[in-house]
Design an enzyme around this catalytic site. Structure first.
Site, PDB file in Angstrom:
ATOM      1  N   ASP A 138      20.942  11.005  29.295  1.00  0.00           N
ATOM      2  CA  ASP A 138      20.268  10.184  28.285  1.00  0.00           C
ATOM      3  C   ASP A 138      18.770   9.967  28.500  1.00  0.00           C
ATOM      4  O   ASP A 138      18.137   9.241  27.730  1.00  0.00           O
ATOM      5  CB  ASP A 138      20.960   8.818  28.181  1.00  0.00           C
TER       6      ASP A 138
ATOM      7  N   ASP B  89      25.138  15.084  21.321  1.00  0.00           N
ATOM      8  CA  ASP B  89      24.022  14.140  21.430  1.00  0.00           C
ATOM      9  C   ASP B  89      22.896  14.678  22.332  1.00  0.00           C
ATOM     10  O   ASP B  89      21.725  14.354  22.162  1.00  0.00           O
ATOM     11  CB  ASP B  89      24.495  12.800  22.014  1.00  0.00           C
TER      12      ASP B  89
HETATM   13  N1  GLY Z   1      24.803   9.075  22.299  1.00  0.00           N
HETATM   14  C1  GLY Z   1      25.880   8.210  22.085  1.00  0.00           C
HETATM   15  C2  GLY Z   1      26.157   7.899  20.667  1.00  0.00           C
HETATM   16  O1  GLY Z   1      25.661   8.535  19.756  1.00  0.00           O
HETATM   17  O2  GLY Z   1      26.910   6.977  20.443  1.00  0.00           O
END
Ligand code: GLY
Length: 398
Positions: free
Chosen positions: A114, A176
Site C-alpha cells: 500500500d 488494487d
Molecule cells: N485497497 C483496498 C480496497 O480497495 O478496499
C-alpha cells in the site's frame, strides 16, 4: 397493468440523480462544497498522526486511524486538492502537516503493497503543487521500499505478505496494486532507480495477462507460485465470489491501466483500460453508481459503492484524453460526467449529515465492515475527478 411501468418511469424522473443529470455539472460549485466539508473536518482538530477514515451511518464524526493504515494518504491528498482549488494557505499548512506525519512509516519494514496509496496521494500531490524536495525524497524512499516486494520470477509485486501463511497464497497480487505503480513510474523519472519503471511495467503486463476473465471482468486476487512464477488461480477477498465482478476491483483496473498507458505509451495497456471500462459501463445500473459487487444476488437491495464510481470517473476522464478516436473519447468523458453528476446529487452527497463529501461507499462487505459508509478514498477520488474535469473544461492537460 400498463400503469406500473409508467409509474416507475415517473418515480425515476423524480430521483435527484436523474433531475440533476439533465444539467451540466457545476464543477466550481462542487469543489467549493468539498472545501466547506474539508473545513468542517479540520475543525474536528485532530493531531496530524490521526487520519479520518470513515463515518458510519450511525455517526456524524469521522472515525480516525493511525499513520500505518492503508488509507492514511487520502486525507492529506484531499487537502492538497482542496488547496489547489482554494489557494488557501491554512489548508496548505494542514496538507503539509498530515503529509509529513506519514514519513515514520518508511522507517518500518514494508508490510504490504500500500505504500503507493499512502505516499503518492500525500507526498506525490505535495510535490506536484509545491516542488518541495522533501516530498521528492519521501516518494523515492517509499518507492525503494515497495520495490522490495517485487518477485521477478512472477513479475509482480507481492500485495499481502501476511496472506502467504493466513491463506496459503505463496505469492498474491491484488488488482488494487495497479494504483501503487504510479509512484514507481514517477520515481524512475525523478531521480530514482530506473529499474522502478521496469518493475511497474512488468507488474502491469503480468496483471494484464492473469487478472482478467475472457469478458474483461477482473479477479480481485491472483495467486502465483512464488518459485516457478506460475499463475495458480484467481480468487476474491473483498468481492461477492471468486468469479463475481467486485466494483472497486474493476475501478482500480480501469484507473490503473489508464495510468499505465499514459506512463508507457503501450497500446495494449490502453486497450486493457478500454475493455475493462467498457464491461463496467455496460453493466452499470441506472444512476451510474455501481452496487458494491455487480453479481450480488441481493441487487437491487444490495449496498452501492460510491468510491468505485469516483475512482472510475477520475480514470475515465484521463482515458478520454488518451483515446485517439474522438467519438470514443467523448463517450468516456460523457460517462465520467454522468457518474460525477450522480455523485453530486443529494442522493450521494453528505451535506449536513456528516463532514465527508460522499455517502454510500462499501469497504469490505464479506467482512461485514464499512458497508454503506462515508470513506476517505471516495472523497479523494471525487475531488481529484472534479479537479480533472475543471482542467479539461478549461482546455488544460491533467
Ligand atoms: N485497497 C483496498 C480496497 O480497495 O478496499
Amino acid at each position: 397493468m400498463k400503469k406500473i411501468p409508467v409509474l416507475i418511469i415517473f418515480l425515476c424522473l423524480l430521483h435527484p440523480a436523474y433531475s440533476q443529470s439533465k444539467k451540466a455539472l457545476d464543477v466550481d460549485k462542487e469543489l467549493s462544497y468539498c472545501l466547506t466539508q474539508v473545513k468542517k473536518t479540520l475543525a474536528e482538530k485532530q493531531p496530524y498522526n490521526r487520519l479520518p477514515r470513515r463515518i458510519s451511518k450511525a455517526d456524524s464524526n469521522w472515525n480516525y486511524v493511525g499513520i500505518e493504515d492503508w488509507t492514511s494518504g487520502f486525507w492529506p491528498g484531499t487537502l492538497w486538492y482542496a488547496y489547489e482549488y482554494s489557494k488557501d494557505n491554512t489548508i496548505k499548512d494542514a496538507a503539509a502537516g498530515y503529509t509529513n506525519a506519514l514519513t515514520p512509516v518508511l522507517d518500518e519494514k514494508e508490510h504490504d503493497h500500500d505504500l503507493g496509496f499512502m505516499f503518492y496521494t500525500s507526498a506525490g500531490n505535495g510535490y506536484r503543487l509545491t516542488r518541495d524536495s522533501v516530498y521528492r525524497q519521501t516518494i523515492l524512499r517509499a518507492s525503494d521500499s515497495l520495490a522490495l516486494l517485487f518477485n521477478p520470477k512472477v513479475g509482480t509485486i507481492l500485495s499481502w505478505p501476511r496472506m502467504i501463511s493466513q491463506m496459503g497464497w505463496p505469492h498474491n497480487t491484488i488488482m488494487d496494486n495497479m494504483i501503487n505503480l504510479e509512484m514507481l513510474f514517477w520515481a524512475a523519472k525523478n531521480g530514482g532507480d530506473k529499474k522502478l519503471r521496469d518493475i511497474a511495467e512488468k507488474h502491469a503486463e503480468t496483471t494484464m495477462k492473469n487478472h482478467f476473465r475472457p469478458d474483461w471482468t477482473s479477479y480481485h486476487v491472483a495467486v502465483y507460485d512464488d518459485k516457478s512464477g506460475e499463475f495458480i488461480k484467481g480468487v476474491t477477498h473483498q468481492g461477492y465470489a471468486d468469479n463475481s465482478l467486485w466494483a472497486r476491483g474493476q475501478a482500480w483496473a480501469i484507473y490503473g491501466f489508464t495510468m499505465s498507458a499514459r506512463e508507457t505509451g503501450r497500446r495494449y495497456f490502453l486497450e486493457t483500460a478500454q475493455k475493462t471500462a467498457d464491461v463496467y459501463i455496460k453493466n452499470l445500473p441506472a444512476g451510474h453508481v455501481p452496487y458494491w459487487d455487480f453479481n450480488d444476488p441481493k441487487i437491487p437491495d444490495a449496498p452501492k459503492d460510491a468510491s468505485a464510481a469516483a475512482i472510475v470517473a477520475s480514470g475515465l476522464l484521463e482515458l478520454s484524453t488518451l483515446v485517439k478516436d474522438k467519438k470514443v473519447a467523448q463517450h468516456y468523458r460523457a460517462e465520467a460526467e454522468r457518474m460525477l453528476t450522480s455523485l453530486a446529487s443529494s442522493a450521494y452527497k453528505s451535506g449536513d449529515q456528516n463532514h465527508a463529501f460522499l455517502l454510500h461507499s462499501t469497504g469490505h462487505h464479506p467482512n461485514g465492515t464499512e458497508i454503506d459508509v462515508s470513506i476517505n478514498y471516495a472523497d479523494y477520488y471525487y475531488i481529484e475527478a472534479l479537479t480533472r474535469l475543471k482542467k479539461l473544461r478549461a482546455g488544460k492537460s491533467l
